[in-house]
Design an enzyme around this catalytic site. Structure first.
Site, mmCIF file in Angstrom:
data_model
loop_
_atom_site.group_PDB
_atom_site.id
_atom_site.type_symbol
_atom_site.label_atom_id
_atom_site.label_comp_id
_atom_site.label_asym_id
_atom_site.label_seq_id
_atom_site.Cartn_x
_atom_site.Cartn_y
_atom_site.Cartn_z
ATOM 1 C CE LYS A 164 -4.394 -1.611 1.703
ATOM 2 N NZ LYS A 164 -5.380 -1.608 2.791
ATOM 3 C CE LYS A 200 -5.481 -8.498 -2.156
ATOM 4 N NZ LYS A 200 -5.417 -8.025 -0.763
ATOM 5 C CE LYS A 235 -12.418 -3.803 -0.750
ATOM 6 N NZ LYS A 235 -13.246 -4.564 0.166
#
Ligand code: TYM
Length: 330
Positions: free
Chosen positions: A111, A193, A196
């Site tokens: 992230k 992965k 969303k």
């Protein structure tokens, strides 16, 4: 009864990955266990949210939870921000978690790479808040997808550390990861992965996608040029991912799938996978529409869940405050 706790971030719509990796199993577990399912809205604040859109999305997320089959009569379902003990215990646990441990979290590293302009402290201590979520409820099992395993290991380490200092306060939780569906990959880059937050909308399926859209996304799914349907994650990540999805939706084994599609092309297989997903998600989409039309009902669920969660969480927090030597309010 054993206690189960799990949660998802309302940072987008529910994806097929969330559904197969987590929520579908939560539904299965709700009869056998004492289950608590949280919408972790505080976690979602680690990336910037537009206030009005965020609030709407949180209601929608709750409706999606319920539409997937989570029963608010059988489980405690609530918003994290309604139970202040989460934030309070997170602060305490921050003081028992090392910077070195948090620096090793792969989700943080990913992230931080993605949100270079906003690597805030919340993103870094995110796993501590998650540990607080789990430990507040003396949880035995945490049903999650593969990607959350490392966070649960950290939770265990912190809990053991705390218990060693102050005696048995926390239950040491275990991750509960499904055999199929624990790691659904992107349809466009099947070594990544399904997420969303991916910019490419064709890479993920949302539980609320229309049948047409689902069919189109599967037809565009990246595969390989061998034209044989067999499971091989390394050499055939795209086909293996589609097999995983098909297996999770239909309950069929990989051998059965290989046999079913022997001699058939990828086109026929993709169509079958899309149809299985469309049929599996159809009742969810219908239920969702009904739920969103009844805000009063959603509000009653929100209220009831918060009250029940608060009750349990505040007891654990009190115990923790007492153990570490904070002065009780006279
Ligand atoms: P989140 O919101 O990213 O995802 C929710 C759940 O969905 C699973 N999942 C997947 N499973 C399979 N394949 C995928 N592609 C996929 N993508 C997501 C996740 O593993 C997760 O189980 N940190 C958590 C939320 C959280 C939590 C908790 C979970 C906060 N506190 C306490 C358990 C217990 C998260 O970001 O999940």
């Amino acid at each position: 009864k054993k206690r189960i706790f799990s949660g998802a971030q309302p940072s987008g719509s529910v994806t097929l990955g969330n559904y197969l990796g987590a929520i579908k199993n939560w539904v299965k577990l709700q009869d056998e266990y004492d289950c608590i399912y949280c919408i972790v809205d505080l976690h979602a604040l680690t990336v910037r949210q537009d206030p009005a859109a965020f609030r709407e999305r949180c209601y929608s997320f709750l409706a999606q939870y319920l539409a997937c089959g989570l029963d608010p009569e059988k489980n405690i379902i609530y918003f994290q921000s309604h139970v202040s003990a989460h934030a309070e215990l997170a602060w305490i646990l921050n003081c028992y978690t090392y910077v070195g441990e948090l620096s090793r979290m792969t989700q943080f590293k990913e992230k931080a790479r993605k949100h270079r302009d906003n690597i805030n402290a919340g993103l870094f201590t995110y796993p501590v808040l998650m540990a607080a979520d789990i430990l507040l409820f003396k949880t035995d099992l945490v049903p999650v997808g593969e990607d959350q395993k490392q966070h649960i290991e950290l939770t265990r380490d912190v809990a053991v550390r705390f218990n060693n200092l102050y005696g048995e306060v926390f239950k040491i939780p275990e991750a509960y990861i499904p055999k199929v569906g624990a790691r659904i990959m992107s349809l466009q880059e099947p070594t990544k992965k399904m997420s969303k937050s991916d910019e490419n909308e064709n890479s993920y399926i949302l539980v609320l996608d229309s049948p047409d859209l689902i069919m189109r996304k599967f037809k565009k799914a990246v595969t390989d040029s061998e034209a044989v349907i067999r499971y091989d994650e390394k050499a055939k990540p795209g086909i293996s991912n589609l097999m995983n999805i098909y297996a999770a939706m239909t309950g069929r084994s990989f051998e059965e799938i290989e046999k079913e599609f022997e001699g058939q092309g990828y086109g026929a297989f993709k169509k079958a996978v899309a149809e299985a997903v469309i049929e599996g998600l159809r009742p969810i989409r219908e239920k969702y529409r009904e739920l969103m039309a009844d805000k009063g009902y959603l509000e009653s669920v929100i209220k009831c869940g918060a009250t029940r969660a608060k009750d349990i969480a505040s007891q654990t927090l009190k115990e923790v405050y007492d153990k570490i030597g904070l002065v009780p309010l006279p």
